[in-house]
Design a protein around this motif. Structure first.
Motif, mmCIF file in Angstrom:
data_model
loop_
_atom_site.group_PDB
_atom_site.id
_atom_site.type_symbol
_atom_site.label_atom_id
_atom_site.label_comp_id
_atom_site.label_asym_id
_atom_site.label_seq_id
_atom_site.Cartn_x
_atom_site.Cartn_y
_atom_site.Cartn_z
ATOM 1 N N GLN A 14 6.712 76.772 104.634
ATOM 2 C CA GLN A 14 7.144 76.548 103.156
ATOM 3 C C GLN A 14 8.096 77.452 102.775
ATOM 4 O OE1 GLN A 14 4.187 75.201 100.527
ATOM 5 N NE2 GLN A 14 2.791 74.235 102.293
ATOM 6 N N ILE A 15 7.669 78.808 103.178
ATOM 7 C CA ILE A 15 8.646 79.878 102.582
ATOM 8 C C ILE A 15 10.108 79.850 102.888
ATOM 9 C CG2 ILE A 15 9.101 82.221 102.661
ATOM 10 C CD1 ILE A 15 6.027 82.730 102.544
ATOM 11 N N PHE B 124 7.825 69.064 95.291
ATOM 12 C CA PHE B 124 8.205 69.207 96.796
ATOM 13 C C PHE B 124 7.013 69.962 97.425
ATOM 14 C CE2 PHE B 124 10.663 70.489 100.517
ATOM 15 C CZ PHE B 124 10.706 69.368 101.051
ATOM 16 N N THR B 125 6.594 71.012 96.910
ATOM 17 C CA THR B 125 5.480 72.105 97.449
ATOM 18 C C THR B 125 4.164 71.232 97.631
ATOM 19 O OG1 THR B 125 6.574 73.903 96.405
ATOM 20 C CG2 THR B 125 4.282 74.248 97.201
ATOM 21 N N GLU B 126 3.705 70.375 96.777
ATOM 22 C CA GLU B 126 2.781 69.597 96.904
ATOM 23 C C GLU B 126 2.882 68.557 98.091
ATOM 24 O OE1 GLU B 126 0.278 66.268 94.310
ATOM 25 O OE2 GLU B 126 1.321 67.729 93.357
ATOM 26 N N LEU B 127 4.075 68.113 98.100
ATOM 27 C CA LEU B 127 4.355 67.152 99.605
ATOM 28 C C LEU B 127 4.150 67.982 100.668
ATOM 29 C CD1 LEU B 127 5.301 64.472 100.788
ATOM 30 C CD2 LEU B 127 7.950 65.337 100.113
ATOM 31 N N LEU B 128 4.561 68.998 100.772
ATOM 32 C CA LEU B 128 4.591 69.822 101.983
ATOM 33 C C LEU B 128 3.145 70.153 102.327
ATOM 34 C CD1 LEU B 128 7.628 72.394 101.528
ATOM 35 C CD2 LEU B 128 7.434 70.342 102.869
ATOM 36 N N ALA C 84 14.588 62.859 108.252
ATOM 37 C CA ALA C 84 13.845 61.727 107.053
ATOM 38 C C ALA C 84 14.904 61.880 105.925
ATOM 39 C CB ALA C 84 12.761 62.516 106.739
ATOM 40 N N ARG C 85 14.382 60.872 104.904
ATOM 41 C CA ARG C 85 15.254 60.943 103.548
ATOM 42 C C ARG C 85 14.202 61.427 102.607
ATOM 43 N NH1 ARG C 85 17.393 55.808 105.616
ATOM 44 N NH2 ARG C 85 19.787 56.330 106.174
ATOM 45 N N PHE C 86 14.752 62.071 101.497
ATOM 46 C CA PHE C 86 13.804 62.248 100.500
ATOM 47 C C PHE C 86 14.408 61.798 99.140
ATOM 48 C CE2 PHE C 86 13.470 65.207 96.596
ATOM 49 C CZ PHE C 86 12.184 65.156 96.373
ATOM 50 N N LEU C 87 13.527 61.067 98.462
ATOM 51 C CA LEU C 87 13.764 60.303 97.369
ATOM 52 C C LEU C 87 13.286 61.157 96.121
ATOM 53 C CD1 LEU C 87 13.458 58.129 99.255
ATOM 54 C CD2 LEU C 87 12.411 56.700 97.781
ATOM 55 N N PHE C 88 14.361 61.288 95.001
ATOM 56 C CA PHE C 88 14.052 62.021 94.009
ATOM 57 C C PHE C 88 14.084 60.954 92.726
ATOM 58 C CE2 PHE C 88 15.522 65.765 90.830
ATOM 59 C CZ PHE C 88 14.066 65.790 90.348
#
Length: 357
Positions: free
Chosen positions: A103-104, A89-93, A131-135
């Motif tokens: 981010q923090i 998720f951090t990489e996505l941000l 938005a929606r998030f896909l895990f």
């Protein structure tokens, strides 16, 4: 290209699967919270999922649970799932250009590797962004090796509380994946929950022919009708083995005969390594059962007689358990006539050869 041995990441490189892609898109657009993708090994699940999220540019994290299992010495620590989701998720941000300060704020999670807290924060951010998030949990049957977290409960809780989180789980050991999700048990968290199930099937002879012809055309190479028939008769409709054959022919420049031989040589090693990982404890009995089935000994009573001849006396209940396990592992299947068969033709051929040595 079609004969690239790596999982595909663009729908343009994906052979067919239009129906499955449409089902995935429809389910996510409806906001369905749990999507389950079934498919035996080398049928193209990972390629399907990676191509889907890349093409549609979904906010997503793709996690191969099998990788965690092997990296952590055949266990799946909850901390590793948490860290992988956090890193993804951090990489996505970062890709979205979100500042470090923001981010923090987004990822101000609690200590203790609490995945529900992390999912809650992701859900809150998605609400802000509408938005929606896909895990996506690939090879999710390996979650059974996680001792501290019941992931069927986590998914059920998320479905109740986090409207912007969509779980997509997939697995090649279909029976084991169903056990992990446990949605047929009236006392289990996911019982009665709405889920969208997508099953990938093997290519038929016509589809296999089209796949090979298209791949050869990409490489400006020719393949004869006789060779097309021989390849399908040898390796069936598993797109993974068809890809290996095409790679050996057009990239390695092997002859038809040599390419098929190489597919069987390498495929046998891969298949038996997978079997060795799965059939622990009663390997001699498992191998006897599989060898019987590969040689056309397909009824329960015949399998028992063969297994006893190869490995000694075996109680009916034990034989039932071993056969049931092989079905859960997606190594064998039972047809409408009650006969058992090996699913992967490469494994079947290898077991036949071993039986005659």
């Amino acid at each position: 290209m079609l004969f690239d041995l790596n999982p595909k990441e663009k729908t343009a490189d994906l052979f067919d699967r239009k129906k499955e892609l449409a089902e995935l898109l429809s389910a996510t657009e409806r906001g369905e919270r749990l999507i389950v993708v079934y498919g035996i090994r080398r049928i193209g699940k990972t390629s399907l999922l990676k191509s889907f999220i890349y093409e549609k540019e979904f906010l997503s994290v793709f996690l191969d649970v099998r990788k965690i299992y092997f990296v952590h010495r055949k266990s799946v620590p909850s901390e590793a799932i948490y860290e992988s989701l956090m890193e993804g998720f951090t990489e996505l941000l970062n890709e979205l250009g979100i500042s470090a300060e923001e981010q923090i704020r987004i990822l101000s999670v609690f200590q203790g590797y609490d995945i529900t807290s992390l999912l809650s924060n992701i859900n809150r951010w998605c609400s802000e962004k509408r938005a929606r998030f896909l895990f996506i949990l690939d090879e999710a049957q390996y979650l059974r090796f996680s001792k501290r977290v019941a992931y069927d409960g986590v998914i059920a809780w998320s479905m109740d509380n986090l409207k912007n989180i969509i779980f997509i789980v997939s697995g090649s050991e279909v029976g084991l994946l169903k056990e992990v999700l446990n949605y047929d048990d009236v006392k289990a968290p996911l019982y009665g929950r709405l889920k969208n199930e997508i099953t990938l099937k093997k290519l038929n002879s016509g589809e296999s022919r089209e796949f090979l012809m298209r791949g050869f055309k990409e490489q400006n190479e020719d393949i004869t009708e006789e060779q097309l028939v021989q390849v399908f008769d040898s390796v069936g409709g598993l797109i993974g083995w068809l890809t290996y054959y095409g790679y050996y022919r057009t990239v390695r420049r092997l002859s038809h005969k040599a390419a098929l031989a190489e597919v069987f040589s390498e495929g046998s090693k891969i298949s038996m390594a997978e079997v060795d990982t799965l059939v622990k404890g009663s390997k001699k009995r498992y191998l006897a059962i599989m060898t019987a089935i590969s040689n056309g000994i397909c009824s329960w009573s015949e399998i028992k007689a063969y297994t006893m001849a190869r490995s000694g006396r075996i109680p009916d209940s034990v034989l039932d358990k071993l056969i049931s396990s092989l079905i859960k592992f997606s190594i064998i299947e039972k047809d409408s006539d009650g006969k058992y068969k090996i699913i992967d033709p490469i494994l079947k051929s290898h077991l036949q050869e071993d039986a005659h040595k």
